[in-house]
Design an enzyme around this catalytic site. Structure first.
Site, short mmCIF file in Angstrom:
data_model
loop_
_atom_site.label_atom_id
_atom_site.label_comp_id
_atom_site.label_asym_id
_atom_site.label_seq_id
_atom_site.Cartn_x
_atom_site.Cartn_y
_atom_site.Cartn_z
N TYR A 160 0.85 -1.19 0.00
CA TYR A 160 0.00 0.00 0.00
C TYR A 160 0.89 1.25 0.00
O TYR A 160 1.64 1.50 0.95
CB TYR A 160 -0.94 0.04 1.21
CG TYR A 160 -2.01 -1.05 1.21
CD1 TYR A 160 -2.26 -1.83 0.08
CD2 TYR A 160 -2.77 -1.32 2.34
CE1 TYR A 160 -3.22 -2.83 0.09
CE2 TYR A 160 -3.74 -2.30 2.36
CZ TYR A 160 -3.96 -3.06 1.22
OH TYR A 160 -4.91 -4.05 1.23
N PRO A 216 -15.96 -3.24 2.06
CA PRO A 216 -17.31 -3.51 2.60
C PRO A 216 -18.35 -2.46 2.19
O PRO A 216 -19.54 -2.72 2.31
CB PRO A 216 -17.10 -3.48 4.12
CG PRO A 216 -15.92 -2.58 4.31
CD PRO A 216 -15.02 -2.82 3.13
N ILE A 217 -17.88 -1.28 1.70
CA ILE A 217 -18.86 -0.34 1.15
C ILE A 217 -18.68 -0.23 -0.36
O ILE A 217 -19.04 0.75 -0.98
CB ILE A 217 -18.82 1.05 1.85
CG1 ILE A 217 -17.40 1.58 1.93
CG2 ILE A 217 -19.45 1.00 3.22
CD1 ILE A 217 -17.31 2.98 2.53
N THR A 238 -22.17 4.16 -0.21
CA THR A 238 -22.45 5.41 0.51
C THR A 238 -23.61 6.14 -0.15
O THR A 238 -24.24 7.01 0.44
CB THR A 238 -21.23 6.37 0.49
OG1 THR A 238 -21.00 6.77 -0.87
CG2 THR A 238 -19.99 5.73 1.04
N LYS A 246 -23.15 8.13 -2.67
CA LYS A 246 -22.72 9.43 -3.22
C LYS A 246 -22.39 9.36 -4.70
O LYS A 246 -22.24 10.40 -5.34
CB LYS A 246 -21.52 9.96 -2.42
CG LYS A 246 -20.23 9.18 -2.59
CD LYS A 246 -19.12 9.80 -1.75
CE LYS A 246 -17.85 8.97 -1.82
NZ LYS A 246 -16.76 9.52 -1.04
N1 LIG Z 1 -6.67 -8.04 0.68
C1 LIG Z 1 -6.94 -7.37 -0.41
O1 LIG Z 1 -6.67 -7.80 -1.54
C2 LIG Z 1 -7.62 -6.03 -0.27
C3 LIG Z 1 -8.20 -5.42 -1.40
C4 LIG Z 1 -8.85 -4.19 -1.21
C5 LIG Z 1 -8.92 -3.62 0.05
N2 LIG Z 1 -8.32 -4.24 1.12
C6 LIG Z 1 -8.37 -3.65 2.48
O2 LIG Z 1 -9.71 -3.31 2.79
C7 LIG Z 1 -9.82 -1.91 3.08
C8 LIG Z 1 -11.17 -1.39 2.60
O3 LIG Z 1 -11.44 -1.71 1.25
P1 LIG Z 1 -11.44 -0.62 0.08
O4 LIG Z 1 -10.60 0.48 0.50
O5 LIG Z 1 -11.15 -1.34 -1.17
O6 LIG Z 1 -12.97 -0.17 -0.06
P2 LIG Z 1 -14.11 0.42 0.87
O7 LIG Z 1 -13.72 0.38 2.28
O8 LIG Z 1 -15.35 -0.28 0.46
O9 LIG Z 1 -14.21 1.93 0.35
C9 LIG Z 1 -13.33 2.91 0.81
C10 LIG Z 1 -13.57 4.22 0.06
O10 LIG Z 1 -14.92 4.62 0.12
C11 LIG Z 1 -15.02 6.04 0.34
N3 LIG Z 1 -15.55 6.20 1.69
C12 LIG Z 1 -15.20 5.53 2.82
N4 LIG Z 1 -15.96 5.90 3.87
C13 LIG Z 1 -16.80 6.85 3.40
C14 LIG Z 1 -17.81 7.60 4.00
N5 LIG Z 1 -18.13 7.43 5.29
N6 LIG Z 1 -18.49 8.49 3.23
C15 LIG Z 1 -18.20 8.66 1.93
N7 LIG Z 1 -17.24 7.95 1.30
C16 LIG Z 1 -16.54 7.05 2.02
C17 LIG Z 1 -13.60 6.58 0.23
O11 LIG Z 1 -13.26 6.85 -1.14
P3 LIG Z 1 -13.74 8.17 -1.93
O12 LIG Z 1 -13.92 9.24 -0.93
O13 LIG Z 1 -12.68 8.39 -2.93
O14 LIG Z 1 -15.02 7.72 -2.58
C18 LIG Z 1 -12.78 5.39 0.67
O15 LIG Z 1 -11.49 5.44 0.17
C19 LIG Z 1 -8.60 -1.28 2.41
O16 LIG Z 1 -8.23 -0.06 2.99
C20 LIG Z 1 -7.57 -2.36 2.64
O17 LIG Z 1 -7.05 -2.29 3.97
C21 LIG Z 1 -7.70 -5.44 0.96
#
Ligand SMILES: NC(=O)c1ccc[n+]([C@@H]2O[C@H](COP(=O)([O-])OP(=O)(O)OC[C@H]3O[C@@H](n4cnc5c(N)ncnc54)[C@H](OP(=O)(O)O)[C@@H]3O)[C@@H](O)[C@H]2O)c1
Length: 311
Positions: free
Chosen positions: A62, A208-209, A215, A217
């Site tokens: 990351y 998870p989102i 969201t 948005k």
């Molecule tokens: N093991 C793996 O292969 C793998 C793959 C992916 C992720 N992960 C892990 O899982 C975590 C979460 O997954 P993810 O980052 O892919 O997706 P996510 O948690 O579903 O989405 C995160 C994104 O959604 C938006 N967001 C988050 N909270 C919000 C809120 N309260 N209101 C409005 N927008 C919001 C932000 O982006 P914007 O503001 O730009 O919209 C944020 O960067 C990662 O940080 C990482 O640690 C692991």
């Protein structure tokens, strides 16, 4: 608690919720440096801790190590105990068990700790076998470099291979980190979630989102920027009815947001969601998924609305 859960991994089953740190340093998908700064990441961390979040997920890849380094800085400046999970990426030029131990030691240096709570293999990539990486993981546990061992993006067959290799060394497989949300339920459909529960393996739900889609948005007219927008072009026009249901259900719980409903649903399904947050506001909203529960009926309604999109 399920009696297949071993003593060493019990703590992970007691964690309801975590914070994802991919956003901290990643420019390509997450526009680090444009949409959020180091200070924003710190605020996301601080607010999460204030709200009781005690588990952070990062990875060596990351931001090419930046996420781990930032986490290290933030950890130094808090007295609160925080569980740390990071990941090993099995690049094709990594051939030996030693390469995993070397990578882990570099992660520990960046994070500034002597041991992590969970070390995960990021993906099951050839050519090196799952057995080899799990044997290296066993050495990492024996050397005290990680408390527990996890995998990520492993399907059932791959996970069982990891599970049995570790079992031979009397080490439990602590977790499988996989994509899971109301807009991606593959682990329910293919039986992985059920199998993990049977084996006492904690399911850590990433995205998870659904990378911001849940969201509410983003719309077909206002898609997420860059790669995400292209990836979700077909899905975005279909999610309106689900979002509407989520708004209604949130209102029944004193005005919980769609994001909070989406995360609470993951918890109700027995998984540990780790939403990524770019700033304090996002982290605060996300942590509002804690401290209340959807009813069984609401979970069924959400399941039905998501099945209508996915199936
Ligand atoms: N093991 C793996 O292969 C793998 C793959 C992916 C992720 N992960 C892990 O899982 C975590 C979460 O997954 P993810 O980052 O892919 O997706 P996510 O948690 O579903 O989405 C995160 C994104 O959604 C938006 N967001 C988050 N909270 C919000 C809120 N309260 N209101 C409005 N927008 C919001 C932000 O982006 P914007 O503001 O730009 O919209 C944020 O960067 C990662 O940080 C990482 O640690 C692991």
């Amino acid at each position: 608690m399920n009696d297949t859960i071993s003593t060493e991994t019990r703590f992970l089953h007691a964690v309801e919720f975590g914070l994802g740190a991919w956003q901290w340093g990643d420019r390509l998908i997450w526009q680090y440096g444009q949409t959020h700064s180091d200070e924003d990441c710190r605020a996301a961390f601080d607010v999460s801790l204030e709200a009781g979040v005690r588990f952070v997920d990062t990875a060596e890849v990351y931001g090419s190590g930046r996420s781990e380094r930032l986490l290290g800085q933030f950890l130094q400046e808090t007295d609160q105990p925080v569980l740390v999970a990071t990941k090993f990426f099995p690049f094709p030029w990594r051939w030996t068990k030693k390469s995993l131990l070397r990578a882990l030691k570099r992660s520990l240096e960046r994070i500034g700790v002597e041991t992590v709570d969970l070390y995960q293999v990021h993906q099951a990539l050839p050519p090196i076998s799952i057995e080899t990486w799990m044997e290296a993981m066993a050495e990492a546990v024996e050397e005290g470099l990680t408390r527990t061992v996890g995998v990520s993006n492993y399907n059932q067959t791959q996970m069982l291979q990891a599970y049995s290799t570790l079992s031979r060394k009397n080490i439990p497989l602590a977790a499988n980190q996989v994509t899971y949300s109301l807009l991606n339920r593959n682990i329910e459909y293919d039986g992985l979630l059920a199998r993990c529960k049977e084996l006492g393996v904690r399911v850590i739900a990433y995205s998870p989102i659904e990378k911001g889609l849940l969201t509410g948005k983003y719309t077909p007219e206002n898609p997420p920027p860059g790669v995400r927008g292209r990836r979700y072009g077909d899905l975005l026009p279909k999610i309106g009815p689900l979002l509407k249901l989520m708004t209604g259900i949130g209102q029944e719980h004193g005005g919980k947001s769609k994001t909070q409903v989406a995360l609470n649903w993951c918890i109700c399904k027995g998984t540990l969601p780790i939403p990524g947050a770019k700033n304090a506001d996002q982290a605060e909203e996300n942590a509002g998924a804690l401290g209340w529960k959807l009813t069984e009926e609401e979970v069924v309604k959400l399941d039905d609305a998501s099945n209508a999109i996915l199936k």
